[in-house]
Design a protein around this motif. Sequence first.
Motif, PDB file in Angstrom:
ATOM      1  N   THR A 152       0.825  -1.209   0.000  1.00 22.74           N
ATOM      2  CA  THR A 152       0.000   0.000   0.000  1.00 22.74           C
ATOM      3  C   THR A 152       0.858   1.257   0.000  1.00 22.74           C
ATOM      4  N   ILE A 153       1.938   1.250   0.779  1.00 26.07           N
ATOM      5  CA  ILE A 153       2.829   2.412   0.838  1.00 26.07           C
ATOM      6  C   ILE A 153       3.471   2.669  -0.520  1.00 26.07           C
ATOM      7  N   ILE A 154       3.895   1.607  -1.191  1.00 25.24           N
ATOM      8  CA  ILE A 154       4.505   1.761  -2.511  1.00 25.24           C
ATOM      9  C   ILE A 154       3.490   2.308  -3.512  1.00 25.24           C
ATOM     10  N   MET A 155       2.263   1.793  -3.465  1.00 22.88           N
ATOM     11  CA  MET A 155       1.230   2.277  -4.376  1.00 22.88           C
ATOM     12  C   MET A 155       0.911   3.744  -4.126  1.00 22.88           C
ATOM     13  N   ALA A 156       0.835   4.130  -2.847  1.00 24.31           N
ATOM     14  CA  ALA A 156       0.560   5.530  -2.514  1.00 24.31           C
ATOM     15  C   ALA A 156       1.665   6.438  -3.041  1.00 24.31           C
ATOM     16  N   SER A 157       2.904   5.952  -2.972  1.00 23.17           N
ATOM     17  CA  SER A 157       4.027   6.741  -3.484  1.00 23.17           C
ATOM     18  C   SER A 157       3.915   6.944  -4.985  1.00 23.17           C
ATOM     19  N   LEU A 158       3.560   5.878  -5.702  1.00 21.32           N
ATOM     20  CA  LEU A 158       3.395   5.992  -7.152  1.00 21.32           C
ATOM     21  C   LEU A 158       2.288   6.981  -7.492  1.00 21.32           C
ATOM     22  N   MET A 159       1.132   6.846  -6.843  1.00 18.58           N
ATOM     23  CA  MET A 159      -0.008   7.707  -7.145  1.00 18.58           C
ATOM     24  C   MET A 159       0.290   9.161  -6.811  1.00 18.58           C
ATOM     25  N   ALA A 160       0.961   9.386  -5.684  1.00 21.32           N
ATOM     26  CA  ALA A 160       1.197  10.756  -5.236  1.00 21.32           C
ATOM     27  C   ALA A 160       2.295  11.436  -6.040  1.00 21.32           C
ATOM     28  N   SER A 169       3.188  25.963 -18.232  1.00 20.84           N
ATOM     29  CA  SER A 169       3.384  24.546 -17.909  1.00 20.84           C
ATOM     30  C   SER A 169       3.655  24.347 -16.423  1.00 20.84           C
ATOM     31  N   LEU A 170       4.371  25.294 -15.813  1.00 17.27           N
ATOM     32  CA  LEU A 170       4.667  25.185 -14.385  1.00 17.27           C
ATOM     33  C   LEU A 170       3.385  25.209 -13.560  1.00 17.27           C
ATOM     34  N   LEU A 171       2.459  26.104 -13.894  1.00 19.37           N
ATOM     35  CA  LEU A 171       1.211  26.189 -13.139  1.00 19.37           C
ATOM     36  C   LEU A 171       0.305  25.000 -13.424  1.00 19.37           C
ATOM     37  N   MET A 172       0.415  24.407 -14.615  1.00 18.78           N
ATOM     38  CA  MET A 172      -0.295  23.153 -14.854  1.00 18.78           C
ATOM     39  C   MET A 172       0.259  22.082 -13.920  1.00 18.78           C
ATOM     40  N   GLY A 173       1.570  22.122 -13.686  1.00 19.71           N
ATOM     41  CA  GLY A 173       2.174  21.200 -12.733  1.00 19.71           C
ATOM     42  C   GLY A 173       1.694  21.443 -11.314  1.00 19.71           C
ATOM     43  N   VAL A 174       1.494  22.712 -10.942  1.00 22.83           N
ATOM     44  CA  VAL A 174       0.958  23.037  -9.620  1.00 22.83           C
ATOM     45  C   VAL A 174      -0.438  22.446  -9.456  1.00 22.83           C
ATOM     46  N   TRP A 175      -1.217  22.499 -10.529  1.00 19.49           N
ATOM     47  CA  TRP A 175      -2.560  21.918 -10.485  1.00 19.49           C
ATOM     48  C   TRP A 175      -2.482  20.417 -10.214  1.00 19.49           C
ATOM     49  N   PHE A 176      -1.531  19.754 -10.866  1.00 18.82           N
ATOM     50  CA  PHE A 176      -1.342  18.331 -10.608  1.00 18.82           C
ATOM     51  C   PHE A 176      -0.817  18.094  -9.192  1.00 18.82           C
ATOM     52  N   ALA A 177      -0.027  19.030  -8.668  1.00 21.89           N
ATOM     53  CA  ALA A 177       0.540  18.857  -7.328  1.00 21.89           C
ATOM     54  C   ALA A 177      -0.549  18.796  -6.268  1.00 21.89           C
ATOM     55  N   SER A 178      -1.661  19.486  -6.495  1.00 28.45           N
ATOM     56  CA  SER A 178      -2.763  19.416  -5.534  1.00 28.45           C
ATOM     57  C   SER A 178      -3.279  17.983  -5.422  1.00 28.45           C
ATOM     58  N   THR A 179      -3.222  17.247  -6.537  1.00 25.88           N
ATOM     59  CA  THR A 179      -3.631  15.843  -6.506  1.00 25.88           C
ATOM     60  C   THR A 179      -2.616  15.007  -5.735  1.00 25.88           C
ATOM     61  N   PHE A 180      -1.345  15.420  -5.759  1.00 22.95           N
ATOM     62  CA  PHE A 180      -0.318  14.745  -4.961  1.00 22.95           C
ATOM     63  C   PHE A 180      -0.710  14.750  -3.482  1.00 22.95           C
ATOM     64  N   PHE A 181      -1.053  15.924  -2.969  1.00 18.12           N
ATOM     65  CA  PHE A 181      -1.429  16.016  -1.562  1.00 18.12           C
ATOM     66  C   PHE A 181      -2.723  15.250  -1.286  1.00 18.12           C
ATOM     67  N   ALA A 182      -3.652  15.294  -2.243  1.00 19.90           N
ATOM     68  CA  ALA A 182      -4.902  14.552  -2.073  1.00 19.90           C
ATOM     69  C   ALA A 182      -4.638  13.057  -1.976  1.00 19.90           C
ATOM     70  N   ASN A 183      -3.773  12.544  -2.858  1.00 23.40           N
ATOM     71  CA  ASN A 183      -3.456  11.116  -2.840  1.00 23.40           C
ATOM     72  C   ASN A 183      -2.773  10.710  -1.543  1.00 23.40           C
ATOM     73  N   LYS A 184      -1.868  11.566  -1.067  1.00 22.98           N
ATOM     74  CA  LYS A 184      -1.178  11.271   0.185  1.00 22.98           C
ATOM     75  C   LYS A 184      -2.143  11.239   1.364  1.00 22.98           C
ATOM     76  N   LEU A 185      -3.072  12.197   1.391  1.00 24.39           N
ATOM     77  CA  LEU A 185      -3.989  12.317   2.522  1.00 24.39           C
ATOM     78  C   LEU A 185      -5.139  11.313   2.456  1.00 24.39           C
ATOM     79  N   SER A 186      -5.453  10.823   1.256  1.00 23.86           N
ATOM     80  CA  SER A 186      -6.599   9.922   1.097  1.00 23.86           C
ATOM     81  C   SER A 186      -6.473   8.667   1.946  1.00 23.86           C
ATOM     82  N   GLY A 187      -5.253   8.171   2.080  1.00 27.91           N
ATOM     83  CA  GLY A 187      -5.058   6.940   2.831  1.00 27.91           C
ATOM     84  C   GLY A 187      -5.405   7.057   4.300  1.00 27.91           C
TER      85      GLY A 187
END
Length: 457
Positions: free
Chosen positions: A58-66, A398-416
């Motif tokens: 699960t930890i490895i999967m969360a790392s990939l998703m985040a 492109s950088l701000l598009m990356g910031v938009w994706f970064a919000s999903t990073f935090f969401a994936n980390k916190l979802s668990g």
Amino acid sequence: MGNAANLQKIKQPKDLYFCGSMLSFVGFSYYGMKLVLLLFLAEQPTKGGLGLTSSEATIIMASLMAWSYLSPIVGGWISDRFLGPKKCVAIGLLITSIGYLVGFFITSKLMVYIMILLCVIGPGFYKGNLQTLIGNLYANDDPRKDGAFSIAYTFTNIGVFFGPLLCGLVANEWFAQKNGAEMLVYGYKYVFLVSAIVTFIGFIVFLLGQNKFCNENNNSSKENSKDSLEYKNQIASKPLSKKERQRMMVIITLAFFTIFFWMAYNQASMSIALYTQEHINSSIGNFVVPTSWIDSYNGLLCVILGPIMAAIWLRLSKTKRGDLSIPLKMSLGFIFLAGGFLFMIGSVMQSGYGDTTVQKASLLWLVGFLTLQGIGEMCFAPVGYGMVNKLAPEKYSSLLMGVWFASTFFANKLSGYVQLIIDKMGILQVFILIPSFLVIIGILLIILNRKLEEMAN
């Protein structure tokens, strides 16, 4: 002549469908192997797995998703300052296909980490930059733009539908070893090989078609190509105006709200998937619907809804009132997702979860949740990409598009962590708390809508 001109304005360019096909390739590969990777890591070696503990897997999967959602920040910066989006997309597809190929040869945890690293770096190059290429096909005031991102999102979900569906058959049927109905060895590794091949095909197709189809809007007033070093230096040296800084704040504000949407959304593949496995009757006749097909249903639903949502936004844009603002569309996403959780509350109440006597709930409760979740997703996600492309200053697009994706990073980390709360509070209480919170955020976006619109426009 007038009708022909109007038709030309409404019709989407062929370039959109080429870029969209790339999203189908990567969606098929990623979502096809995502759940299989989790099962492979946790399965015993004698049955075709690696033999890690469930928590390790699960930890490895969360790392990939985040991390695959945070890496586009770096990829966006490299695109903005050095390579441009086309070169970045090609590099990303190639690196990702190599990462999946490593998965086919995994024999140790070290090789797993190498695969994860490559599958994080690759999307960092192509995720945000594919969205940027799509946005560059249109002028900022083009009414087709929001619809274009809905169509592009549909292409992603074509891959999301077919990936888990076919890769599940690869692992459980076509490349599995069975003794009658008894599973001896799963064909998990062949799923990674399939993902590698599909992504590499996407890489070849992109190389052959990028110069023909990935072209900027013809009405653009820019004399220089966005990929030229001279033009990049010119844009990079230009200071941001007050309006551009305000628009950046709009993007960052909405990106913050995005974290909470995806935290709740991700429960479909976490707490709700675990609940479904134990407490929902998934049988249709003699066939038991695999829990992993949740992603396939979601993908199919988004494929159906994509053109419908694109048509709705385009029709609204032609009315006297005009199209709904981006914050209002996002608030609809929160409210529909909240409505989906009402079905899960009904499911929990039917199953009597937590009581000594438990009956399995109807599969229709899950279908109801996934349907409203899909509608909410189509209101929320595609217009977010379009918003970033519209509002981002060109030097940071492109950088701000990356910031938009970064919000999903935090969401994936916190979802668990939601599952930990469920273990302490109970699933019914959490399924009541989540939609309540989503409705509050939806209302807050409606309240902030006017201010955000002023800053954006």
